[in-house]
Enzyme design. Structure first.
Site, PDB file in Angstrom:
ATOM      1  N   HIS A  50      -0.416  -7.400  -8.931  1.00 57.89           N
ATOM      2  CA  HIS A  50      -0.887  -6.065  -8.374  1.00 57.89           C
ATOM      3  C   HIS A  50      -0.938  -4.866  -9.178  1.00 57.89           C
ATOM      4  CE1 HIS A  50      -0.691  -7.914  -3.941  1.00 57.89           C
ATOM      5  NE2 HIS A  50      -1.152  -8.540  -4.908  1.00 57.89           N
ATOM      6  N   GLU A  52       0.035  -1.624  -8.650  1.00 62.01           N
ATOM      7  CA  GLU A  52       1.189  -1.236  -8.516  1.00 62.01           C
ATOM      8  C   GLU A  52       2.274  -1.585  -9.181  1.00 62.01           C
ATOM      9  OE1 GLU A  52      -0.969  -0.855  -4.286  1.00 62.01           O
ATOM     10  OE2 GLU A  52      -0.657  -2.213  -6.030  1.00 62.01           O
ATOM     11  N   CYS A  75      -0.046  -3.103  -0.155  1.00 65.68           N
ATOM     12  CA  CYS A  75       0.347  -4.053   0.616  1.00 65.68           C
ATOM     13  C   CYS A  75       1.523  -3.763   1.227  1.00 65.68           C
ATOM     14  CB  CYS A  75       0.010  -5.468  -0.096  1.00 65.68           C
ATOM     15  SG  CYS A  75       1.444  -5.702  -1.395  1.00 65.68           S
ATOM     16  N   CYS A  85       3.911  -4.248  -2.372  1.00 65.61           N
ATOM     17  CA  CYS A  85       3.708  -2.950  -3.116  1.00 65.61           C
ATOM     18  C   CYS A  85       4.260  -1.764  -2.633  1.00 65.61           C
ATOM     19  CB  CYS A  85       2.332  -2.809  -3.599  1.00 65.61           C
ATOM     20  SG  CYS A  85       1.699  -4.099  -4.700  1.00 65.61           S
TER      21      CYS A  85
END
Length: 145
Positions: A50, A52, A75, A85
């Protein structure tokens, strides 16, 4: 104006991988501390890692006290069971998270915002939402049953 500039950068990062991240949406993240970009990330092909995660890895301890600019709500839970995240942002000690668009996915759907807020992080929604919205035009998240 500074916030818009940094969110604009996050949107540009996400646009570079548009259409390559299924089944996950493309997300851009920029982390800024003391006015300096200390981390950037974009969801990679196939949806992992992801944005992040990458931005936080790049920023390391410099993320503490900084601001994260994220194109889509982080998320609040991961289907893989890994730290979400939102949890990663909390652990990193960011002070503020600006989010362009909310995520209707069962893994976000307000959970990311709630976790961040409950941890005392200042959360702002909607910064450059109109500019980020085209990134999610074809995104069809799984919603809660």
């Amino acid at each position: 104006m500074i916030d818009e500039t940094h969110m604009g950068r996050a949107i540009a990062l996400a646009a570079e991988n548009l259409g390559k991240t299924d089944p996950n949406p493309v997300v851009g993240c920029v982390i800024v501390t003391s006015g300096i970009i200390v981390g950037e990330g974009v969801t990679q092909a196939g949806g992992r890692p992801h944005a992040e995660e990458q931005a936080l890895a790049q920023a390391g301890p410099l993320a503490r006290g900084g601001t994260a600019y994220v194109t889509l709500e982080p998320c609040g839970q991961r289907s893989s069971g890994a730290p979400s995240c939102a949890e990663r942002l909390i652990t990193a000690g960011v002070a503020r998270v600006l989010i362009a668009c909310q995520d209707a996915s069962i893994h976000a759907a307000g959970r990311g915002v709630a976790r961040l807020s409950q941890a005392g992080i200042q959360v702002e929604l909607g910064l450059l939402a109109g500019e980020a919205a085209p990134l999610y035009r074809h995104y069809r998240p799984r919603s809660a049953p």
